[in-house]
Write an enzyme that holds these catalytic residues in place. Structure first.
Site: not given
Ligand SMILES: [Cu+2]
Length: 662
Positions: A315, A319, A322, A397, A399, A401, A498, A610
């Site tokens: 996201d 997309y 911000g 879309g 969801y 956040y 690292e 989820h």
């Molecule tokens: Cu979910």
């Protein structure tokens, strides 16, 4: 509009005064105009991200108020006809191009600039005109009239090594039937039909039309007020009154609150950024983090069927968190005295626009900070905790956040992601089981999926050189030094380079990490530090070798530490959209640079796995995911001992009735 809000708007519209101030509307307009003019860009040019190109940390830290600042803008842009994509930096102050790099979209490992708003709207038209797609949805019972109301969702296509993908700018489109324009389409998914759309050519280049027709679930599942005309009567108003105003001070983008100070930043890709976060300890201004932001998130789905196996939106990089930030004009979720920051942004064509109230800041009461009742001498002391909340919400879309940074009076820093909105849905034939997720409604399933977020924190605990140590709790065997068997040890291991700092959490051993400054001594002779407190939640569950595992390598470890490199800004790499994989954190740490007593960046992946359930529909109650940084040997004592007794809480003496007081 409150007085506080009015003041904020006046301040944020002033010319920039600090090197890290986000670009203003005028600066964005000039930056885009300069790119077009100096690189001779045509009318098909589109701007994916345009944001401040931040000066080097050394310059920022050495900067003195009033000194003129050279302002630069970084942009990811592309040509909609030719498909050519560029990353460029322009010096707005002096009107010259600083860097201009063409990104090879047609060569492995590929990668595309983000999907832009204009393309969201284009996809619906393209798909609905495609004869193959029309025939596929008609086979599922829809008429020409119904098709006009179908909702087409452009979804980032991922990368699956198909010939049709190579060098093309694509989205995959899935569709939902709607009875009317206000109907919740996610209740009526059209299963088994996926159109792959070439965004530059404006046509469907591949269509999946599964032979099995699964009926479109018909039950309406709306969430607007009309859908719930009868609301409960039990909720009384809850007013937060701050008659004397909030305890924070705002000067442009700079905020001071309860010993904390920081500068608010915002980028099109990441959204909210916290810069130069420091805590005033007595007379000392002590830096903790130079820059903190969420640089990526990804949501891989665990359903192997046609509509779902490829879904794994990035996201931020695909997309722009911000760019998709909500304007909170219509009322936000915060109570009390709210301070809003407006943020300037460039639209797809490079025109400036103002995102009103994109960032929200307020104080919250947070229960008890510390307390003791000494029954021997009747000493009773209690102090309430308060936290400063700096937040924004992005809708990507289906969801929504929320990203909430919390600062506490005891020196704790917290980031909480709030996950809400509407789940992805699947149509399930009557009487059939749904093996890839949970049923949420009649004929409607929710595919199981994971949400991963990655936060990047350029650490600066008491100075620019920091180290990271790892600790675990280990039981000590019975022996001469443990005759009663009650002893357990806390291990300590310095992470020197690292590759050895790509780590997983372990709830069984309580594994944790400290970011310390080995060049300074605290009150008890040790290196001052902050402890990273995380949740040992599942990492990437998709198979190694799968597309999303390769493309979202950052989600395969909870903790990463890199030596600072200004070009390593995002957990998923520079161009995650349609990227074949391997970029981002796994690539950064392959260099295996020194991270001991160095300029280091701490990256943390956290998330939520989820399994959908009826309670997630039609709108999912907020699910939380996040982490904390807690001072650990940073202060000489509890830094909140000097808090005054809260005026809202009367001590036992003051109450004079012998009753308890909270
Ligand atoms: Cu979910």
């Amino acid at each position: 509009m409150s007085a506080t809000t009015a003041k904020a708007k006046a301040q944020t519209s002033q010319p920039p005064v600090h090197p890290l101030d986000p670009l203003s509307e005028a600066e964005l307009a000039r930056a885009c105009a300069l790119f077009k003019e100096l690189k001779n860009l045509g009318p098909d040019t589109r701007f994916g991200f345009v944001q401040l190109a931040e000066p080097a940390k050394a310059d920022v830290l050495a900067w003195k108020p009033g000194t003129p600042v050279t302002r630069c803008a970084a942009a990811t842009l592309f040509d909609r006809k030719s498909g050519a994509a560029y990353n460029g930096v322009v010096d707005i102050t002096n009107g010259r191009i600083v860097t201009w790099i063409e990104h090879p979209c047609s060569a492995a490992p590929y990668g595309q600039p983000p999907i832009i708003i204009e393309e969201f709207f284009l996809v619906g038209d393209v798909v609905k005109q495609d004869p193959g797609w029309r025939a596929a949805v008609k086979r599922r019972g829809l008429t020409d009239e119904d098709i006009a109301r179908v909702q087409v969702d452009p979804f980032s296509a991922g990368y699956f090594e198909r010939e049709v993908e190579k060098g093309r700018r694509l989205v995959s489109a899935v569709s939902y039937y709607r009875e009317d324009e206000k109907d919740n389409g996610y209740a009526h998914p059209i299963e088994g039909v996926v159109a792959l759309v070439d965004l530059n050519e404006g046509k469907v280049v591949h269509l999946v039309d599964e032979p099995e027709v699964v009926p479109i679930p018909k039950r309406k599942r709306n969430y607007n007020r009309a859908a719930y005309p009868e609301t409960r009567k039990s909720v009384k108003p809850l007013d937060i009154v701050q008659a004397e105003g909030p305890s924070f001070k705002v000067d442009g983008w700079k905020v001071e609150w309860e010993n904390w100070s920081f500068r608010v930043g915002f980028t099109a890709r990441e959204g909210l950024v916290l810069n130069t976060l420091a805590f005033k300890d007595g007379n000392r201004e002590r830096p903790v983090i130079y820059r903190a932001s969420v640089t990526e998130m990804v949501v891989p789905y665990a359903d192997p069927t046609a509509n779902h196996f490829w879904k794994n939106a990035f996201d931020a990089g695909e997309y722009g968190l911000g760019k998709l930030a909500n304007a909170l004009e219509l009322g936000c979720d915060c109570l009390g005295q709210i301070h809003y920051f407006d943020v300037a942004a460039a639209d797809d064509a490079g025109q400036p626009m103002l995102m009103k109230n994109a960032i929200c800041m307020h104080e919250e009461d947070y229960g008890i900070l510390w307390k003791h009742y000494e029954f021997r001498n009747d000493t009773f002391e209690v102090r309430r905790s308060r936290r400063l909340v700096i937040s924004f919400f992005a809708t990507v879309g289906n969801y929504d956040y929320g990203f909430y940074w919390y600062l506490y009076q005891d020196g704790t820093i917290q980031l909480e992601a709030k996950l809400t909105g509407i789940i992805q849905t699947a149509a399930i034939a009557p009487g059939k089981p749904y093996p890839w997720g949970g049923m949420v409604s009649e004929g409607l399933g929710g595919p199981t999926h994971q949400h991963f977020f990655n936060v990047r924190m350029h650490m600066m605990v008491d100075g620019e050189k920091n180290s990271v140590t790892e600790h675990e709790f280990v039981p000590r065997p019975f022996g001469p030094d443990n005759p009663y068997g009650n002893v357990f040890d806390t291990t300590s291991r310095l992470l020197k380079c690292e590759r050895e700092a790509a780590r997983e959490a372990d709830g069984r051993t309580g594994r944790y990490w400290k970011i310390v400054n080995p060049n300074v001594k605290n009150a008890v002779g040790n290196a001052p530090g902050y402890k990273l407190v995380i949740t040992p939640s599942p990492l990437m569950l998709a198979q190694e070798g799968s597309s999303v595992h390769k493309r979202a390598g950052f989600a395969t470890r909870h903790v990463w530490v890199t030596q600072f490199d200004p070009d390593e800004r995002y957990a998923s790499g520079e161009f995650p959209n349609q990227h074949a994989g391997g970029d981002g954190l796994p690539k950064y740490i392959a260099q295996n640079r020194n991270i001991e007593n160095d300029d280091i960046v701490l990256w943390h992946t956290f998330g939520h796995t989820h399994v959908c359930k009826p309670e997630d529909f039609p709108i999912m109650p907020v699910e939380y995911a996040g982490f904390m940084l807690k001072p650990n040997g940073f202060f000489a004592e509890n830094p909140a001992m000097d808090l005054p007794p809260d005026p809202n809480i009367k001590s036992k003496d003051q109450r004079g009735d012998g009753s308890c007081c909270c």
